[in-house]
Motif scaffolding. Structure first.
Motif, short mmCIF file in Angstrom:
data_model
loop_
_atom_site.label_atom_id
_atom_site.label_comp_id
_atom_site.label_asym_id
_atom_site.label_seq_id
_atom_site.Cartn_x
_atom_site.Cartn_y
_atom_site.Cartn_z
N LYS A 260 0.84 -1.20 0.00
CA LYS A 260 0.00 0.00 0.00
C LYS A 260 0.88 1.25 0.00
O LYS A 260 1.98 1.24 0.54
N TYR A 261 0.34 2.32 -0.60
CA TYR A 261 0.99 3.62 -0.54
C TYR A 261 0.36 4.42 0.60
O TYR A 261 -0.86 4.59 0.65
N SER A 263 0.99 8.13 2.45
CA SER A 263 1.71 9.41 2.35
C SER A 263 2.78 9.34 1.26
O SER A 263 3.93 9.76 1.47
N ASN A 264 2.39 8.74 0.12
CA ASN A 264 3.26 8.63 -1.06
C ASN A 264 4.48 7.72 -0.83
O ASN A 264 5.45 7.79 -1.57
N ILE A 265 4.43 6.88 0.19
CA ILE A 265 5.51 5.92 0.46
C ILE A 265 4.93 4.52 0.36
O ILE A 265 3.85 4.23 0.90
N SER A 266 5.66 3.64 -0.34
CA SER A 266 5.20 2.27 -0.52
C SER A 266 5.57 1.42 0.69
O SER A 266 6.74 1.37 1.09
N TYR A 267 4.57 0.78 1.28
CA TYR A 267 4.77 -0.10 2.43
C TYR A 267 4.16 -1.47 2.16
O TYR A 267 3.27 -1.61 1.32
#
Length: 284
Positions: A260-261, A263-267
């Motif tokens: 999932k993204y 805050s524009n970060i892929s986790y």
């Protein structure tokens, strides 16, 4: 020249395996160090592949050697797994920078499993282990073409089933994306799936008659490239446990969840309910 019968060939293989086991156990008993073994019937170890900069872990495995049920269970923990911490970086692969105890704590927070020991291993170990086994056959799922001059990293592999030597196996393990930004369709989920197939192929060959005969070379490759709180005798004891348990009782699992993204970060976000059920069923 008279050919050996299938039965005689089979007996020859059996005898080789028996002598290899006896020799390895003899060496373990008489040439080990004097440290007292702290291993229990169920031993939990975090195995982390350390990035070239030494700050992050490019792969994280939770390994449970279970001598009660005679099985080994391995849990893959994606490097981008989101964890609750006080760092700006919320990915689990940055925990190692704060120390191995931080990594242990964060692994336990997402799995509920406590590690007794740790081992950090460099990618040189992968190369030496695969070369000691004479190469490993895997399916390369996509064309891999990535270059990073800063790290001195060059990955060039064509898709398809092929036998990889140590150098190319390291490329396979480290690949995340191509120079043009393309890569695994499902990101770390597909990457972990590919790595799982690699682990399975290595394990299958390491626990075969060829692997048993190569045990001293595998031990040397591991110890030269590993930092661990296990003593030498415990490492040999664990290797012998693995050979005794056998390849058919080694299972590799992936932590359930989704990419999932946030805050524009892929986790990679763990599915807590699914993870709890899977871990409860397969780990002690």
């Amino acid at each position: 020249m008279r050919r050996k019968s299938p039965f005689r060939r089979m007996m020859a293989v059996v005898l080789v395996i028996v002598f290899a086991f006896v020799g390895f156990n003899f060496g373990k008993m008489f040439f080990g160090d004097n440290a007292e073994s702290r291993l229990t019937e169920v031993t939990n170890i975090i195995v982390a592949g350390v990035d070239v900069d030494g700050y992050r872990t490019d792969l994280i495995l939770f390994v449970q050697v279970n001598n009660i049920d005679k099985k080994v269970s391995v849990l893959q923990i994606p490097r981008d797994t989101k964890v609750n911490n006080k760092r700006n970086d919320k990915k689990i692969n940055s925990a190692y920078f704060s120390g191995i105890e931080t990594l242990k704590k964060e692994v336990e927070s997402v799995t509920g499993l406590h590690a007794d020991f740790f081992a950090t291993i460099t990618f040189d170990a992968f190369k030496e282990i695969v070369d000691a086994l004479g190469g490993v056959t895997v399916e390369v799922p996509i064309d891999m073409n990535y270059h990073d001059p800063i790290q001195g990293l060059s990955i060039e592999l064509k898709a398809g089933k092929q036998k990889l030597d140590g150098e190319h196996a390291m490329m396979f393990m480290r690949f995340r994306k191509n120079d043009d930004g393309t890569g695994y369709p499902m990101g770390d989920l597909d990457r972990n799936k590919a790595q799982k197939e690699f682990y399975s192929a290595v394990m299958k060959k390491a626990l075969s008659p060829i692997g048993i005969l190569k045990a001293p070379f595998l031990y040397s490759a591991v110890m030269k490239n590993t930092t661990t709180d296990l003593n030498n005798a415990e490492v040999r004891e664990l290797m012998f446990d693995m050979f005794t348990i056998g390849k058919n009782n080694v299972n590799i699992y992936q932590l359930p969840g989704d990419s999932k993204y946030i805050s524009n970060i892929s986790y990679f976000v763990v599915s807590e309910r699914e993870a709890k059920a899977m871990i409860s069923e397969n780990f002690r």
